[in-house]
Write an enzyme that holds these catalytic residues in place. Structure first.
Site, mmCIF file in Angstrom:
data_model
loop_
_atom_site.group_PDB
_atom_site.id
_atom_site.type_symbol
_atom_site.label_atom_id
_atom_site.label_comp_id
_atom_site.label_asym_id
_atom_site.label_seq_id
_atom_site.Cartn_x
_atom_site.Cartn_y
_atom_site.Cartn_z
ATOM 1 N N HIS A 251 51.703 17.301 46.383
ATOM 2 C CA HIS A 251 50.634 17.503 47.374
ATOM 3 C C HIS A 251 49.318 16.882 46.881
ATOM 4 C CE1 HIS A 251 52.844 20.612 49.677
ATOM 5 N NE2 HIS A 251 53.180 21.172 48.522
HETATM 6 O O1 RIB Z 1 49.631 23.887 49.649
HETATM 7 C C1 RIB Z 1 49.637 22.996 48.577
HETATM 8 C C2 RIB Z 1 48.506 23.319 47.614
HETATM 9 O O2 RIB Z 1 48.756 24.616 47.080
HETATM 10 C C3 RIB Z 1 48.413 22.371 46.449
HETATM 11 O O3 RIB Z 1 47.075 22.200 46.081
HETATM 12 C C4 RIB Z 1 49.207 23.067 45.383
HETATM 13 O O4 RIB Z 1 48.717 22.753 44.091
HETATM 14 C C5 RIB Z 1 49.120 24.541 45.706
HETATM 15 O O5 RIB Z 1 48.155 25.184 44.982
#
Ligand code: RIB
Ligand code: CA
Length: 315
Positions: A251
């Protein structure tokens, strides 16, 4: 006469702005950034920091940490930086929250360094933003608590921040293939903070689940990366073991990658509003407040990531 006058004013101004983007050899200047991260919970924050350190297009000025045991997270970020030979990058912890155990931070237990600053994340952010005269891009890859607190405590900061490139939100798809939009963690964990940031007027580049939830680093890629002997692959390998899950979803690296190569996603300017539950909705007919990544080619992104994080393994 008037036209001539404005030419004399406008041309040097354009030249000045243009020169600000290039060095004496004509190469583009690296983009000054500050990373705000909840490194230590999910594994992708560590992969994002690795991508930053492997990218000459970016000039990492500072790291701040957010959520829960922010000091343990700061130790983890500072140790990664030190292993990468970037012990010069200051790291400051945000306001601590609930002190729950964060498995990956064990890797940095007892780590100390002059880079670990005693000032608060807000003070470090403010100093870096002031020093860079309007050029800083903030890269928040956790809940937006620190960024909103900064804007509340120092309202003048909004005009001094060039843009915010964040991982967060969900426009048309959620965490799973074909799933409907959901309250994405970084936004939902502090929805009030997200509302403050999205209504600040600061240009936002948004990497929501629509693109990021598709970025799985499969076992073959993990093995290729962890087989490398450099300090960063070995740090990631150790953190991956402590994380204890099979497949990282990258992500957060997408928010970083969009600064280096915006062409990795198809993006659109949208007006995004956030409700109290942390849902991010695009509202028609209002002026855009974010450039939102809506589609991507996951294989191309993974190839891009590997070319940076594990160049010697890319054939
Ligand atoms: O939803 C994804 C996010 O939440 C990313 O930043 C991941 O590191 C988690 O913390
Ligand atoms: Ca994160």
């Amino acid at each position: 006469m008037m036209a001539l006058k404005s030419k004399f004013i406008i041309l040097p101004l354009v030249a000045l702005l243009w020169a600000g983007c290039f060095n004496a050899l004509g190469a583009a200047r690296p983009i000054p950034i500050v990373l705000d991260t909840d490194i230590g919970s999910d594994i992708d924050d560590a992969f994002a920091l690795d991508l930053i350190l492997a990218s000459p297009e970016l000039d990492l000025r500072a790291v701040t940490t957010v959520s829960g045991d922010t000091h343990a997270r700061a130790r983890l970020a500072a140790k990664m930086l030190s292993e990468a030979g970037r012990g010069d990058v200051p790291v400051a912890a945000g306001e601590p929250g609930a002190m729950l155990d964060i498995a990956q931070t064990k890797w940095a237990d007892g780590f100390t360094s002059p880079a670990l600053r005693s000032e608060s994340a807000l003070e470090l952010l403010k100093v870096q933003i002031d020093r860079a005269h309007g050029k800083i891009t903030l890269v928040p890859i956790g809940p937006l608590t620190n960024i909103a607190a900064l804007l509340k405590q120092y309202p003048a900061m909004a005009k001094k921040i060039k843009r915010i490139a964040l991982m967060g939100g969900s426009i048309a798809r959620g965490y799973y293939p074909n799933s409907p939009p959901s309250a994405e963690y970084n936004i939902a964990a502090d929805a009030a903070a997200a509302q403050t940031v999205f209504s600040s007027g600061i240009p936002i580049v948004m990497a929501p689940l629509d693109v990021t939830a598709r970025l799985q680093l499969d076992e073959a890629h993990c093995q290729r990366l962890f087989a490398l002997h450099g300090p960063m692959p070995q740090a990631l390998r150790a953190l991956y073991a402590l994380w204890g899950h099979p497949t990282p979803t990258l992500h957060d690296p997408m928010a970083v990658a969009l600064l280096i190569n915006p062409g990795l996603c198809q993006s659109k300017p949208l007006h995004v509003e956030i409700d109290a539950q942390g849902m991010t909705r695009s509202i028609e007919g209002k002026p855009p407040n974010a450039t939102v990544a809506l589609d991507t080619d996951p294989a191309k992104f993974i190839e891009f990531y590997m070319s940076r994080a594990a160049p010697s393994s890319v054939r």
